[in-house]
Write a protein that holds these residues in place. Sequence first.
Motif, short mmCIF file in Angstrom:
data_model
loop_
_atom_site.label_atom_id
_atom_site.label_comp_id
_atom_site.label_asym_id
_atom_site.label_seq_id
_atom_site.Cartn_x
_atom_site.Cartn_y
_atom_site.Cartn_z
N PHE A 116 50.61 25.91 58.57
CA PHE A 116 51.28 26.58 57.45
C PHE A 116 51.81 27.93 57.94
O PHE A 116 51.05 28.77 58.42
N MET A 117 53.12 28.14 57.81
CA MET A 117 53.80 29.36 58.24
C MET A 117 53.70 29.60 59.74
O MET A 117 53.89 30.71 60.23
N ASP A 119 55.20 28.94 63.53
CA ASP A 119 56.47 28.61 64.15
C ASP A 119 56.32 28.02 65.54
O ASP A 119 57.24 27.36 66.04
N TYR A 147 56.17 17.90 58.49
CA TYR A 147 57.44 18.53 58.14
C TYR A 147 58.33 17.57 57.35
O TYR A 147 58.90 17.93 56.31
N GLY A 150 57.36 17.16 53.82
CA GLY A 150 57.44 18.34 52.98
C GLY A 150 56.15 19.14 52.88
O GLY A 150 56.07 20.09 52.10
N LEU A 152 54.91 20.91 55.44
CA LEU A 152 55.21 22.13 56.18
C LEU A 152 56.66 22.55 55.90
O LEU A 152 57.57 21.71 55.95
N GLU A 153 56.85 23.84 55.61
CA GLU A 153 58.20 24.34 55.36
C GLU A 153 59.05 24.35 56.62
O GLU A 153 60.29 24.30 56.55
N GLN A 154 58.41 24.44 57.76
CA GLN A 154 59.11 24.42 59.04
C GLN A 154 58.29 23.58 60.01
O GLN A 154 57.10 23.40 59.84
N ARG A 155 58.96 23.08 61.01
CA ARG A 155 58.30 22.24 62.01
C ARG A 155 57.95 23.12 63.21
O ARG A 155 58.85 23.58 63.93
#
Length: 398
Positions: A116-117, A119, A147, A150, A152-155
């Motif tokens: 979560f969050m 990068d 990802y 949905g 995770l907001e980013q992969r």
Amino acid sequence: MDNAKIQGLIQQLAQRNYQDMFANDFLLTWEKSDQHIQATFLVADILRGLRQRNISTRLFDSGLGISLFRDQSTRTRFSFASACNQLGLTLQDLDEGKSQVAHGETVRETANMVSFMADVIGIRDDMYIGKGNAYMREVAKAVQQGYLEGVLEQRPTLVNLQCDIDHPTQTMADMLHLINHFGGVENLKGKKLAMTWAYSPSYGKPLSVPQGVIGLMTRFGMDVSLAHPQGYEIMPEVEAIAMKNAAAAGGKFTKSNSMAEAFADADIVYPKSWAPFSAMESRTQLYGDGDFDGIKALEKELLAQNAQHKDWECTESMMASTHGGEALYLHCLPADISGVSCKEGEVAASVFDRYRKPLYMQASYKPYIIAAMIMLAKAKHPADSLAAMLQEGTARIR
């Protein structure tokens, strides 16, 4: 490095074809194209130049860099932390002993819960043949699924900080050191590099550095010589990659069982201990079976085997046989230094001390290489982002 030089490097970057590195992982160098490798070197040099100019390179306003080290590390651990910090990410280390992994949590669940969050995830898993790189790909598959669903907001991008097959952040840093030391990649064509085994009083050192070196350096038209005593073979599939690379680049890849033969007239030497491929396979099987008596017996056997080859040492006389007696000495560190860190080891103390500054310079490229890998995976238009950083000129220290 002045602003004009940095601007020139950014213009070179803009001409490279590296767009498919975006939202992707960096696991093995030979999975990347020549354009990808060149782009990584360029971004690393640009980031280093900006740092030297005291210009901020914060790509992220927030976010996490997750590190997972399943083996001991100093340089790579701090290089990953430095890279994340340079780009504006907060670092969080995943200690499996303090997590639910110790209670049987699955790879898929762990990968998503820590992401979560996040990068970027950097993993070092180099101890067991057939396990490390496979684990990294399992993590990558898990976060990709999270990802797409949905969760995770980013992969998060996965960076290989050393596995059982390759050590891409190390060998890419080594290569950038060579490019800058010899004044350009074009000056490396035809240079002889000796990647040789060297004696160590310890056992079980990973194969990933010698494999990574022959898998990458053969792409630049160099004469790469792999030397080791009989019985210290590396993965045959990596040797095949090196052979293919050398043929495509107009260089050479040769093998021998003579350190002296490899060092003769070499421009670059890389004496480094590693464990035999077959022994690493056996160790993996023994650990899988929980056969700790077998592991102790294997360790005793391998230490005795190593002791038969104490003459495989980077000595002053060995260095004198290199090109002009002044070959560049490389090591991923820490080296087993005879009479310093051990009674007998990989390199004579006088040789190591003479090359101490170049060795530190070699290591200094790793944070920038890692930062470049992250940036190329997370920024849609890296050249534009770097140009904006240069133009804005935000002081890192105000």
